[in-house]
Design a protein around this motif. Structure first.
Motif, mmCIF file in Angstrom:
data_model
loop_
_atom_site.group_PDB
_atom_site.id
_atom_site.type_symbol
_atom_site.label_atom_id
_atom_site.label_comp_id
_atom_site.label_asym_id
_atom_site.label_seq_id
_atom_site.Cartn_x
_atom_site.Cartn_y
_atom_site.Cartn_z
ATOM 1 N N ARG A 137 34.081 83.049 -49.065
ATOM 2 C CA ARG A 137 33.112 83.483 -48.057
ATOM 3 C C ARG A 137 32.997 85.005 -48.110
ATOM 4 N NH1 ARG A 137 36.429 80.706 -43.341
ATOM 5 N NH2 ARG A 137 37.943 81.883 -44.580
ATOM 6 N N VAL A 138 31.799 85.481 -48.397
ATOM 7 C CA VAL A 138 31.507 86.913 -48.432
ATOM 8 C C VAL A 138 30.627 87.239 -47.237
ATOM 9 C CG1 VAL A 138 30.512 88.796 -49.761
ATOM 10 C CG2 VAL A 138 31.649 86.911 -50.952
ATOM 11 N N LEU A 139 31.057 88.196 -46.415
ATOM 12 C CA LEU A 139 30.314 88.587 -45.217
ATOM 13 C C LEU A 139 29.792 90.006 -45.404
ATOM 14 C CD1 LEU A 139 29.536 87.995 -42.221
ATOM 15 C CD2 LEU A 139 31.758 88.975 -41.586
ATOM 16 N N THR A 140 28.515 90.206 -45.111
ATOM 17 C CA THR A 140 27.901 91.517 -45.318
ATOM 18 C C THR A 140 27.627 92.205 -43.988
ATOM 19 O OG1 THR A 140 25.598 90.731 -45.280
ATOM 20 C CG2 THR A 140 26.777 90.603 -47.388
ATOM 21 N N ASP A 141 27.871 93.504 -43.939
ATOM 22 C CA ASP A 141 27.524 94.380 -42.814
ATOM 23 C C ASP A 141 27.661 93.677 -41.463
ATOM 24 O OD1 ASP A 141 27.023 96.360 -44.644
ATOM 25 O OD2 ASP A 141 24.858 96.367 -44.394
ATOM 26 N N ALA B 219 32.187 83.124 -33.013
ATOM 27 C CA ALA B 219 33.419 83.675 -33.577
ATOM 28 C C ALA B 219 33.618 83.238 -35.019
ATOM 29 C CB ALA B 219 34.608 83.264 -32.710
ATOM 30 N N ALA B 220 33.153 82.036 -35.350
ATOM 31 C CA ALA B 220 33.329 81.527 -36.715
ATOM 32 C C ALA B 220 32.604 82.387 -37.738
ATOM 33 C CB ALA B 220 32.831 80.089 -36.801
ATOM 34 N N ALA B 221 31.601 83.146 -37.314
ATOM 35 C CA ALA B 221 30.867 83.986 -38.258
ATOM 36 C C ALA B 221 31.720 85.113 -38.812
ATOM 37 C CB ALA B 221 29.619 84.562 -37.583
ATOM 38 N N ALA B 222 32.782 85.470 -38.095
ATOM 39 C CA ALA B 222 33.662 86.546 -38.561
ATOM 40 C C ALA B 222 34.671 86.067 -39.603
ATOM 41 C CB ALA B 222 34.389 87.178 -37.379
ATOM 42 N N ALA B 223 34.688 84.774 -39.885
ATOM 43 C CA ALA B 223 35.599 84.248 -40.905
ATOM 44 C C ALA B 223 35.091 84.641 -42.285
ATOM 45 C CB ALA B 223 35.707 82.733 -40.793
ATOM 46 N N ALA B 224 35.895 85.384 -43.026
ATOM 47 C CA ALA B 224 35.448 85.871 -44.338
ATOM 48 C C ALA B 224 36.662 86.096 -45.233
ATOM 49 C CB ALA B 224 34.669 87.173 -44.187
ATOM 50 N N ASP B 225 36.436 85.892 -46.520
ATOM 51 C CA ASP B 225 37.460 86.200 -47.518
ATOM 52 C C ASP B 225 37.308 87.608 -48.056
ATOM 53 O OD1 ASP B 225 38.700 83.505 -47.620
ATOM 54 O OD2 ASP B 225 36.712 82.925 -48.327
ATOM 55 N N VAL B 226 36.111 88.155 -47.945
ATOM 56 C CA VAL B 226 35.849 89.550 -48.319
ATOM 57 C C VAL B 226 34.626 90.010 -47.539
ATOM 58 C CG1 VAL B 226 34.478 88.865 -50.330
ATOM 59 C CG2 VAL B 226 35.421 91.162 -50.218
ATOM 60 N N VAL B 227 34.629 91.282 -47.137
ATOM 61 C CA VAL B 227 33.533 91.864 -46.370
ATOM 62 C C VAL B 227 32.962 93.043 -47.144
ATOM 63 C CG1 VAL B 227 32.923 93.079 -44.237
ATOM 64 C CG2 VAL B 227 34.459 91.097 -44.158
ATOM 65 N N LEU B 228 31.628 93.148 -47.175
ATOM 66 C CA LEU B 228 30.936 94.223 -47.871
ATOM 67 C C LEU B 228 30.205 95.078 -46.849
ATOM 68 C CD1 LEU B 228 29.316 92.127 -50.768
ATOM 69 C CD2 LEU B 228 31.619 93.129 -50.658
ATOM 70 N N VAL B 229 30.444 96.380 -46.874
ATOM 71 C CA VAL B 229 29.749 97.325 -45.999
ATOM 72 C C VAL B 229 28.883 98.208 -46.881
ATOM 73 C CG1 VAL B 229 30.011 99.264 -44.403
ATOM 74 C CG2 VAL B 229 31.544 97.280 -44.234
ATOM 75 N N SER B 230 27.592 98.264 -46.580
ATOM 76 C CA SER B 230 26.654 98.937 -47.474
ATOM 77 C C SER B 230 26.584 100.443 -47.241
ATOM 78 C CB SER B 230 25.252 98.327 -47.325
ATOM 79 O OG SER B 230 24.748 98.520 -46.012
ATOM 80 N N HIS B 231 26.653 100.884 -45.977
ATOM 81 C CA HIS B 231 26.578 102.320 -45.702
ATOM 82 C C HIS B 231 27.126 102.597 -44.308
ATOM 83 C CE1 HIS B 231 22.739 100.771 -44.164
ATOM 84 N NE2 HIS B 231 22.656 101.850 -43.392
ATOM 85 N N LEU B 232 27.123 103.865 -43.908
ATOM 86 C CA LEU B 232 27.888 104.291 -42.744
ATOM 87 C C LEU B 232 27.159 104.196 -41.419
ATOM 88 C CD1 LEU B 232 29.752 107.435 -44.130
ATOM 89 C CD2 LEU B 232 30.206 105.001 -44.485
ATOM 90 N N HIS B 233 25.876 103.893 -41.391
ATOM 91 C CA HIS B 233 25.173 103.799 -40.119
ATOM 92 C C HIS B 233 25.827 102.741 -39.233
ATOM 93 C CE1 HIS B 233 21.220 105.571 -41.944
ATOM 94 N NE2 HIS B 233 22.195 106.462 -41.818
ATOM 95 N N ALA B 234 25.845 102.997 -37.933
ATOM 96 C CA ALA B 234 26.617 102.166 -37.019
ATOM 97 C C ALA B 234 26.115 100.734 -36.922
ATOM 98 C CB ALA B 234 26.635 102.801 -35.630
ATOM 99 N N ASP B 235 24.861 100.478 -37.300
ATOM 100 C CA ASP B 235 24.373 99.100 -37.295
ATOM 101 C C ASP B 235 24.733 98.360 -38.581
ATOM 102 O OD1 ASP B 235 22.509 100.928 -38.472
ATOM 103 O OD2 ASP B 235 20.960 99.381 -38.469
ATOM 104 N N HIS B 236 25.442 99.019 -39.466
ATOM 105 C CA HIS B 236 25.937 98.392 -40.697
ATOM 106 C C HIS B 236 27.457 98.506 -40.809
ATOM 107 C CE1 HIS B 236 21.951 97.697 -42.675
ATOM 108 N NE2 HIS B 236 21.606 98.585 -41.751
#
Length: 266
Positions: free
Chosen positions: A21-25, A45-62
């Protein structure tokens, strides 16, 4: 094997590929500064379950610290290089999570998946909190399929070469306000990206979720219409691409190239 894409709203997507499970921003807030979630329930709460998380940039909505704090201890999180220096709030989660900074061209492996950071054209500052810059990124997740998560980006020369071949494209088609500045895609420019990348399937994101408080009547079409507009324009620009406009919390299953049948959504 197939790939399942779930859109939770804004740029938050779960990609299930090869049992990972890969979760983005991740952004699980009802309100963020002057923005409120105008459409779609806050993800469960189940949406926060992830095996790896990708953050694209530093803006607070990401890069949202409160949402990162909901991840399970030890979750790997990829961030643009320089993020920890530019965002002091990451101190809240750096002892709980496995934070790794990357730059465009670098890859990391997570079980059966490989994740490659690719360039994006977007303001990399943690505005309005300071002048530190960090390169905005997209990511290509390669497992059963190659899934491109664009993060937030404008159209740029050499984009197809930088991203490389992909099977699924997760593309921003709007924003959170009535006007889009430099470094964004609207529905028309996103359709041009689709024509250049030529994936098998695409999912529009980054629209129709957050909107400034008190501005519901200001250019409301910029909130409501980008997804449908992208579907219409993509049919002309890239007619061979299956475009799936999802509702908040909805999923689509994209079969691999050897699978019979069409994509299904639920």
């Amino acid at each position: 094997m197939s790939v399942e894409i779930t859109w939770w709203g804004h740029a938050t997507v779960t990609v299930r590929d090869s049992g990972t499970r890969v979760l983005t921003d991740p952004l699980f807030a009802r309100r963020l500064a002057h923005l409120r979630r105008r459409k779609g329930a806050v993800p469960p709460a189940a949406a926060a379950a992830a095996d790896v998380v990708l953050v694209s940039h530093l803006h607070a909505d990401h890069l949202h610290i409160g949402s990162l704090a909901l991840l399970a201890p030890g979750t790997p999180v990829l961030l643009p290089r320089g993020a920890q220096a530019a965002v002091p709030g990451l101190r809240r989660v750096r002892d709980r999570l496995r934070l790794t900074e990357v730059e465009a061209g670098e890859s990391r492996d997570f079980g059966a998946l490989s994740v490659r950071a690719v360039p994006a054209v977007h303001d990399g500052r943690r505005v309005p909190y300071g002048p530190q810059r960090s390169q905005a990124l997209g990511y290509v997740v390669e497992g059963t399929a190659r899934t491109y998560f664009a993060g937030d980006t404008g159209l740029f020369e050499g984009m197809a070469d930088a991203v490389g071949p992909c099977d699924i494209a997760l593309l921003p088609v709007g924003g959170w306000g009535p006007f889009l500045g430099h470094g964004h895609l609207d529905a028309g420019r996103a359709a041009q990206v689709l024509a250049r990348l030529a994936p098998r399937a695409a999912v529009p994101m980054h629209y129709g979720t957050y909107w400034p408080i008190g501005m519901d009547a200001v250019r409301p079409h910029e909130f409501h219409t980008p997804g449908a507009e992208f579907v219409r324009l993509a049919a002309d620009a890239a007619p061979r691409v299956a475009v799936h406009r999802l509702d908040h919390g909805q999923s689509v299953t994209v079969p691999d190239t050897g699978a019979a049948g069409r994509e299904t959504s639920r």
